[in-house]
Design an enzyme around this catalytic site. Structure first.
Site, mmCIF file in Angstrom:
data_model
loop_
_atom_site.group_PDB
_atom_site.id
_atom_site.type_symbol
_atom_site.label_atom_id
_atom_site.label_comp_id
_atom_site.label_asym_id
_atom_site.label_seq_id
_atom_site.Cartn_x
_atom_site.Cartn_y
_atom_site.Cartn_z
ATOM 1 N N TYR A 1 22.701 -127.950 -4.984
ATOM 2 C CA TYR A 1 23.866 -128.843 -4.272
ATOM 3 C C TYR A 1 25.140 -129.201 -5.261
ATOM 4 O O TYR A 1 24.822 -128.997 -6.757
ATOM 5 C CB TYR A 1 23.251 -129.928 -3.625
ATOM 6 C CG TYR A 1 22.527 -131.090 -4.375
ATOM 7 C CD1 TYR A 1 22.405 -131.401 -5.695
ATOM 8 C CD2 TYR A 1 21.517 -131.885 -3.358
ATOM 9 C CE1 TYR A 1 21.686 -132.135 -6.360
ATOM 10 C CE2 TYR A 1 20.589 -132.806 -4.240
ATOM 11 C CZ TYR A 1 20.832 -133.095 -5.475
ATOM 12 O OH TYR A 1 20.032 -134.211 -6.024
ATOM 13 N N GLU A 2 25.904 -129.679 -4.465
ATOM 14 C CA GLU A 2 27.294 -130.092 -5.141
ATOM 15 C C GLU A 2 27.914 -128.855 -5.837
ATOM 16 O O GLU A 2 28.502 -128.716 -7.019
ATOM 17 C CB GLU A 2 27.016 -131.008 -6.379
ATOM 18 C CG GLU A 2 26.762 -132.647 -5.613
ATOM 19 C CD GLU A 2 27.680 -133.251 -4.730
ATOM 20 O OE1 GLU A 2 29.103 -132.600 -4.759
ATOM 21 O OE2 GLU A 2 27.666 -133.950 -4.030
ATOM 22 N N GLY A 3 27.843 -127.685 -5.326
ATOM 23 C CA GLY A 3 28.176 -126.266 -5.761
ATOM 24 C C GLY A 3 27.093 -125.721 -6.607
ATOM 25 O O GLY A 3 26.753 -126.222 -7.555
ATOM 26 N N MET B 1 29.070 -137.946 2.153
ATOM 27 C CA MET B 1 30.097 -137.006 1.837
ATOM 28 C C MET B 1 29.580 -135.714 2.846
ATOM 29 O O MET B 1 28.599 -135.265 2.889
ATOM 30 C CB MET B 1 30.169 -136.442 0.479
ATOM 31 C CG MET B 1 30.911 -135.256 0.312
ATOM 32 S SD MET B 1 31.349 -134.934 -1.598
ATOM 33 C CE MET B 1 29.680 -134.548 -2.302
#
Length: 569
Positions: A423-425, A161
């Site tokens: 990470y991932e927001g 991603m």
């Protein structure tokens, strides 16, 4: 360090939190028979213990190595990954028409938990591939799905991603990567992406990058973003994937932890010949990417459980063997830490598994499931990873001075899990999402429905009911106050809602365990431990969350009493 896969606990949570038999009653998941579920729970744990766990230490000490654009994984990683592919562990939740088994997302969660408990850094490769499969399965064209999904589902190829750029972190709308149409259906991709997990490695022949970029004349901000599939190797004239696609790994990051997960800087189109193919409609990139990110956020919350389980088991083992007059496990403060670690791990597992079950119900079209999983996702990601950090820290503390020494392994857990709240927001973004879109988007309807459900099922729990009341009051206040006040209270509010939800799920498990003990069914040692960890959570941790009500409704004025210069004084 040795550990035991928590198969009894996993099966118990599947039965009494997820209610897996209910899912299996639907035609779409009819293959998820009790025997198959048992086989997956037992088999995934055994595979992870045999193949991934022995590589955890070398992964940390040696790590991924970059050299002139290539990344080499430590010894043994290629063979372990090949074993995963050959044994079909990547296919559990993949679509059947692409070679997957089409089983519930919840069972894929079990597999990821076991792999990550064995080796969190290595398992990031599996996690990102699963996200790429989801995005392509929902948004990809028939041609892209036919070409790429079978290889991604099997694990023969891995996926990535690509959002973040040097100047655009959480502000995705500021990205500058570009895509220009060629005229044959492909696009020329150019730009640089950073923090790309497993963006380059030697585990597979090909890597499928999902890349956000701007098309010509696209509007500014997130509305102007499109998503492209950009393979490391693209098809040649005969359709074989042999042609380098002008994607280069410029470097990998030197990190606090997860050393066996190469975090790459990728450059696309240095020579003007990087080809990509549109996933979903032009300007529909954020919608497609969120398909990938939402379940990935649950899987990051799962990492807190992975580290929590491993750190807890190792701390208990050490405390039993470490003699200070008597085994230190007999000391009250050590018991306090161990019970806290065990309770937090089980509570976080309950929350993430519950969210995974709602993903499956949403797939089945069950009314209210989509709203529930949307609400639970920021809780699972933030609370799960915060719990993992606390548990790993307690694990170091239980080990005492030896916890600060690398050889025991306790320090690695502490270093590895610290990335998960970021990470991932970031978890702050999860809290903002909770009091923003998730709370105000429906006027609080989804959260109030959760509050009502907790009240109805756990009415006899005094501390939990007090927390429910406090959450209800804070909810009403947040719905009527201005945005900065909501954001100022968002993190303590997220903690309150998370603990309320975990308390509800733990109370249910405690009741079931007590009933099973009384009837003489099940493993008595496990069931007694479950009743005690449940009580510890409800009597010790739930009251702690009550103390956050003042911060949740305090507003933002105090935060801005100081100027920037005064704050830095």
């Amino acid at each position: 360090m040795a550990y035991t896969p928590p198969t009894i606990e996993q099966r118990f949570v599947l039965d009494h939190v997820v209610r897996i038999d209910e899912l299996a009653g639907h035609n779409a998941f009819s293959d998820a028979t009790a025997d198959l579920v048992d086989a997956i729970v037992e088999g995934a744990g055994a595979f992870a213990l045999a193949e991934y766990a022995p590589l955890n230490r070398i992964g940390d000490m040696v790590g991924a190595v970059w050299n002139d654009g290539t990344v080499t994984m430590p010894a043994g990683f290629r063979e372990a990954y090949r074993a995963l592919v050959d044994n079909g562990w990547g296919t559990i939740v993949g679509p059947k028409d692409a070679g997957g088994q089409g089983l519930p997302f919840t069972l894929g969660t079990i597999v990821l938990e076991d792999l990550g408990t064995a080796n969190m850094a290595f398992t990031l490769c599996n996690m990102l591939t699963a996200g790429a499969v989801e995005a392509l399965a929902v948004h990809g064209s028939e041609e892209l799905q036919t070409t790429y999904l079978p290889k991604l589902v099997s694990g023969e190829w891995t996926g990535t991603m690509n959002l973040t750029e040097p100047q655009a972190g959480s502000d995705v709308g500021a990205l500058r990567s570009t895509a220009k149409p060629v005229g044959d259906g492909s696009w020329l991709i150019a730009g640089t992406k950073i923090f790309i997990t497993f963006g380059e490695h030697d585990l597979t022949e090909n890597i499928v990058h999902l890349v956000l970029a701007r098309t010509p004349d696209a509007p500014p901000g997130t509305k102007g973003i499109s998503l492209f599939l950009v393979p490391k190797l693209r098809p040649d004239a005969q359709g074989a994937f042999t042609e380098p696609n002008d994607v280069r790994c410029v470097s990998i990051e030197h990190k606090l932890g997860i050393h066996a997960s190469p975090t790459c800087v990728l450059s696309f189109g240095d020579n003007g010949d990087c080809r990509g193919w549109l996933v979903g409609p032009e300007l529909g990139g954020m919608r497609a990417m969120f398909t990938m990110m939402n379940n990935a956020r649950l899987n990051v919350g799962l990492q807190g459980i992975q580290i929590g389980e491993r750190a807890t088991q190792e701390a208990i083992s050490y405390a039993r063997d470490r003699i200070q007059g008597q085994p230190i496990i007999e000391h009250p403060d050590v018991r306090r830490m161990l019970l806290r670690m065990k309770s937090l791990t089980q509570a976080a597992r309950s929350l993430v598994y519950a969210a995974a079950g709602e993903v499956d119900r949403a797939h089945l079209g069950v009314e209210g499931a989509k709203a529930r999983v949307d609400l639970l996702t920021p809780l699972a990601k933030a609370y799960g990873t915060d719990a993992g950090c606390e548990i790993a820290s307690l694990g170091v503390q239980v080990h005492g001075g030896m916890g600060f020494i690398e050889e025991t392994g306790a320090a690695q857990h502490y270093r590895d899990i610290r990335i998960a709240p970021i990470y991932e927001g970031t978890n702050g973004i999860q809290a903002a999402d909770l009091v923003g879109r998730k709370l105000t988007g429906d006027g609080g309807a989804a959260l109030k429905a959760l509050i009502d459900e907790v009240r109805a099922e756990a009415a006899g729990e005094v501390h939990l009911m007090a927390l429910v009341d406090a959450v209800a009051v804070a909810t009403d206040w947040l719905l009527t106050t201005e945005v900065n006040d909501r954001l100022a209270g968002s993190y303590p509010f997220l903690d309150m809602v998370s603990v309320m939800t975990c308390g509800w799920l733990m109370a249910r498990q405690g009741r079931v365990a007590a009933e099973m003990l009384k009837s003489g069914s099940g493993d008595p040692a496990f069931l007694k431990a479950k009743t005690v960890t449940t009580r510890y959570y409800l009597d010790y941790l739930v009251p702690e969350a009550l103390g956050k009500a003042a911060a949740a409704t305090a507003g933002s004025s105090l935060l801005y009493e100081l100027t920037i210069e005064e704050l830095a004084a």
